[in-house]
Design an enzyme around this catalytic site. Structure first.
Site, short mmCIF file in Angstrom:
data_model
loop_
_atom_site.label_atom_id
_atom_site.label_comp_id
_atom_site.label_asym_id
_atom_site.label_seq_id
_atom_site.Cartn_x
_atom_site.Cartn_y
_atom_site.Cartn_z
N SER A 54 0.85 -1.20 0.00
CA SER A 54 0.00 0.00 0.00
C SER A 54 0.87 1.24 0.00
CB SER A 54 -0.88 0.01 1.25
OG SER A 54 -1.51 1.27 1.40
N TYR A 113 -1.75 -1.04 10.57
CA TYR A 113 -1.88 -1.42 9.15
C TYR A 113 -0.68 -0.93 8.34
CZ TYR A 113 -3.83 -1.32 4.38
OH TYR A 113 -4.03 -1.48 3.04
#
Ligand code: NAD
Ligand code: MG
Length: 297
Positions: free
Chosen positions: A189, A202
């Site tokens: 990401s 995350y």
């Protein structure tokens, strides 16, 4: 301005969405997402780039994984998808799409928190497909928490288990099947380099995935197994509405990238196809950013 009717402007190729505030329990479902996302059902055109290949995609029921599964099948691959049992409805849609291409589509439900399932999943996929030569580690857990004081060790552990620790187990098991020439693709990401203050756990797993990808690419390169990553920016998927973002932020989701809009899962598929296919034979340890134009290292 010169005009070419055949050219898609990426700014307007998809509408700039302003999703209503909405909340689904984890895991979110594509079938309940508002507005609906595009996984390439009507648009992705295959070209035989993965003819006869055999792929396992975790989180292949929805979002980015669903778009990748549909594209892989249309490129000629048989595809097994892994997902949580609660996602059976989304998985059915994807398997129907795979089977419509004439390829084999297999569903392997289970929870990646369980080490036994992680291993079984790989064996079941290889059994059902008669081998394995593409592994897409794509499943992910994202729960936004405003303050570190409210971020429990339990959540941190679960996020690490699903996002990165499962990648170690699944990839290790897959090496029992992956032949020389196989391809491993990990979904990372933009959060790996631009951590949002509400996504500490995350974002840390995504930085770990980038590092794992590069190190493993060096380790497996001499065998001819290529390892790469795809780093999406803001993509409209059920992850975002099942506490992945603070609800009040959803109406402006993705508005802050140079293209001015969120990406659709369908816009990710060709990056995975490229990295899975022989077209990328000299590309290893690379992170392909598909993020609407945010600068990346
Ligand atoms: P998604 O919700 O459609 O996919 C995530 C999938 O992860 C789920 O479908 C589920 O099957 C799987 N999963 C989660 N917890 C699991 C568990 N305990 N056991 C088994 N499977 C589990 O959302 P998505 O956005 O398509 O996410 C796919 C990947 O893309 C994730 O790794 C995510 O971190 C990454 N990503 C997404 C975005 C975005 O903006 N949507 C941006 C960057 C990276
Ligand atoms: Mg899902």
């Amino acid at each position: 301005m010169p005009d070419n009717q055949n050219l898609d402007n990426p700014v307007t190729k998809y509408p700039k969405i302003s999703p209503p505030e909405q909340d689904q329990p984890e895991p979110g479902l594509d079938t309940k997402l508002e507005p609906q996302a595009d996984h390439g059902e009507k648009t992705y055109m295959g070209n035989g780039r993965l003819e006869g290949r055999k792929a396992l995609i975790t989180g292949g029921d929805s979002g980015i994984g669903a778009a990748v599964a549909i594209a892989f099948a249309r490129e000629g691959a048989d595809v097994a998808i892994a997902y949580l049992p609660d996602e059976a409805e989304d998985a059915r849609h994807v398997i129907t799409q795979i089977e419509a291409t004439g390829r084999i589509g297999i569903g392997l439900p289970g929870d990646l928190m369980e080490v036994g399932y992680r291993k079984q999943l790989v064996h079941d996929a290889a059994d059902a497909l008669g081998g394995l030569d593409i592994l897409v580690n794509n499943a992910g857990k994202q729960i936004a928490i405003e303050k570190l004081e409210d971020l429990t060790d339990e959540q941190v552990l679960e996020t690490f288990q699903v996002n990165i620790l499962a990648m170690f187990t699944i990839t290790r098991e897959a090496l029992k099947y992956l032949p020389d020439g196989a391809s491993i693709i990990n979904t990372t990401s933009i959060q790996a380099y631009e951590p949002a203050p509400v996504l500490l756990d995350y974002a840390a797993t995504k930085a770990a995935i980038n590092n794992f990808t590069k190190g493993l690419a060096e380790q497996l390169g001499p065998r001819g197994i290529r390892v790469n990553a795809v780093a999406p920016g803001p993509i409209w998927t059920p992850l975002q509405v099942s506490d992945g973002q603070p609800k009040e932020k959803l109406p402006k989701f993705g508005h802050n990238v140079p293209l001015g809009r969120a990406g659709q899962p369908a816009e990710l598929a060709s990056a995975y196809v490229f990295l899975a296919s022989e077209e990328s034979s000299y590309v290893l340890g690379e992170t392909l950013n598909v993020n609407g134009g945010k600068p990346s290292p």
